[in-house]
Motif scaffolding. Structure first.
Motif, PDB file in Angstrom:
ATOM      1  N   LEU A 148       0.851  -1.189   0.000  1.00  0.00           N
ATOM      2  CA  LEU A 148       0.000   0.000   0.000  1.00  0.00           C
ATOM      3  C   LEU A 148       0.890   1.244   0.000  1.00  0.00           C
ATOM      4  N   GLU A 185       0.795   5.620  -0.059  1.00  0.00           N
ATOM      5  CA  GLU A 185       0.090   6.894  -0.010  1.00  0.00           C
ATOM      6  C   GLU A 185       1.076   7.965  -0.483  1.00  0.00           C
ATOM      7  N   THR A 211      -3.578   7.130  -3.806  1.00  0.00           N
ATOM      8  CA  THR A 211      -3.321   5.879  -3.097  1.00  0.00           C
ATOM      9  C   THR A 211      -3.136   4.759  -4.114  1.00  0.00           C
ATOM     10  N   ARG A 255      -1.707  15.958  -1.619  1.00  0.00           N
ATOM     11  CA  ARG A 255      -1.973  14.523  -1.749  1.00  0.00           C
ATOM     12  C   ARG A 255      -2.163  14.163  -3.220  1.00  0.00           C
TER      13      ARG A 255
END
Length: 473
Positions: A380, A382, A408, A405
């Motif tokens: 995973l 981010e 993901t 951001r």
């Protein structure tokens, strides 16, 4: 046949057998056939609206031949890379050469001939892979079917856990010396679609020099790297970048620690700095920090960590380039399997690498060894920009605000060893992107907010000279 002749014949036969075994013991002859079928629906960059997924199979075929003695080593590796069907049913001259020499080097063992009593002192010359530590900055990029190699000379030293290597390379386009083909000018920009280096750098170095030092012990491994690569200067002549005399030199320094705290815990950390000049001659001031912890509990390994690669302030461009470039490493291994960052596809505002805001990757890698043949991996990521992302001139996604951001990513891999020489791997990766990532991926237009990619890979690596075990009935 008299006894004397028979005896001589038997002696010669026995001698030939032993000689043949002795020679074969010094020869290695291996191969690789690796096919990878891929389904791409936004691999490398977000898909455009209405874009259809592509499906294809590419293949690498290698033959590796080596000969080793106590005085020298000799190794050649030829490979062919192609997409199935690209030649239709015959060889097309328009496709160009697909067979090329991946490696071809000789290594002279100096420690046995100079009287120096060390584990190894050797001089390695020719086309070769250069891989150190975890392949973050220098690696063979093995995931890419073409791989990566350098034409270089390396002096290698190792003794009782100490390692010290010094390498140099000097590239030229040809060996001619004519008025219009000066031997001092190197055009490191190949014809499209080839993109050397990382992060769409688009130019191969003219020369490089490096020193690598490492110490291995019960604590683990501590290493240091000093790397300088020089790029031919370019001038804009009638709208075309033209190489001219002189170079711009980039210097990268830093080190890494791979520490085994206990049987269950390993801590890894690295820090690197890039300075002097980028390939355009701009002042360079960039850095990279990374740290992670691996914890093993039985068959399960969990590995959380982070990466920080500095970038430029894209809202107020300055005269100093703070974009860190991960040199000649293996981005696919670190920043997501779907390859959105620091690979051939540009990463920067409107696809301009010099307007890259850098990257922060907070990740957790998970690995489960089901048995000695099957491994399951789930990663995973981010992703965040290290600096604010500027709106482009025409921005269909609206004001980005202060959000850094990027999205993901989820990566899932199954790896199964069917035989010692045959491995099967299947993977799926998907990324859920924000409008900020859309701005940072070329082309500069509105794209979908999700990309995905799947593959099935077969890797066959026979050892042609290995003794074959009898097949069980």
């Amino acid at each position: 046949m008299n006894r004397r002749l028979l005896s001589a014949f038997l002696s010669a036969s026995i001698s030939f057998v032993f000689l043949q075994q002795s020679v074969l013991a010094q020869v290695t002859f291996t191969g690789q056939l690796r096919t990878r079928t891929e389904l791409r629906d936004g691999q490398g960059s977000l898909p455009l609206p209405g874009a259809k997924a592509s499906l294809f199979t590419n293949q690498r075929t290698r033959l590796n031949l080596g000969y080793n003695t106590d005085r020298y080593r000799f190794f050649v590796s030829g490979q062919e890379v192609r997409v199935w069907g690209s030649d239709q049913s015959t060889i097309s001259n328009l496709e160009g050469g697909k067979f090329f020499m991946h490696q071809a080097f000789g290594e002279i063992i100096l420690s046995d001939t100079s009287g120096i009593k060390v584990d190894n002192l050797s001089l390695k010359v020719g086309r070769q892979e250069i891989v150190y530590d975890d392949a973050r900055l220098l690696g063979n990029l093995d995931w890419l079917q073409q791989g990566r190699r350098h034409d270089a000379l390396i002096l290698k030293f190792s003794h009782k856990g100490w390692v010290a290597d010094a390498g140099v390379a000097f590239n030229q386009n040809h060996g001619k010396d004519t008025p219009n083909r000066s031997g001092n000018i190197y055009n490191g920009i190949p014809a499209a679609p080839v993109v050397p280096g990382t992060n769409a750098i688009g130019m191969m170095y003219k020369s490089m020099q490096y020193g690598y030092f490492a110490r291995t012990g019960s604590f683990g491994k501590l290493s240091a790297l000093v790397f300088k690569d020089d790029f031919q200067r370019m001038e804009l002549t009638e709208g075309v970048n033209t190489p001219v005399a002189g170079v711009n030199s980039r210097i990268t320094v830093g080190g890494a620690l791979f520490s085994k705290v206990s049987d269950k815990i390993q801590v890894n950390a690295a820090a690197y700095y890039q300075g002097n000049k980028d390939r355009f001659g701009n002042t360079l001031d960039a850095h990279n920090y990374t740290a992670d912890v691996a914890y093993a509990a039985g068959k399960f390994v969990v590995n959380p960590g982070f990466d920080y690669l500095s970038g430029n302030n894209t809202t107020e461009p300055g005269r100093v380039n703070r974009h860190f470039d991960p040199l000649y490493g293996t981005p696919h291994k670190f920043w997501g399997l779907i390859d959105y960052f620091f690979v051939a596809d540009p990463y920067g505002v409107e696809g301009v690498p010099t307007r890259s805001p850098g990257l922060v990757d907070i990740f957790i890698r998970n690995r489960y060894n089901v048995n000695n043949k099957l491994v399951v991996m789930l990663d995973l990521h981010e992703f965040y920009a290290a600096n604010a992302v500027a709106d482009r001139a025409v921005n269909p996604v609206g004001n980005l605000g202060d959000s850094r951001r990027l999205g993901t990513e989820i990566d899932f891999v199954l790896n199964y060893s069917l035989l010692k020489e045959l491995n099967i791997e299947a993977g799926y990766a998907t990324i859920f992107a924000t409008p900020a990532l859309d701005v940072l991926k070329a082309p500069a237009t509105y794209k979908q907010d999700r990309g995905q990619w799947a593959y099935l890979m077969l890797n066959f690596t026979p050892n042609f000279l290995a003794k074959q075990e009898p097949r069980q009935p």
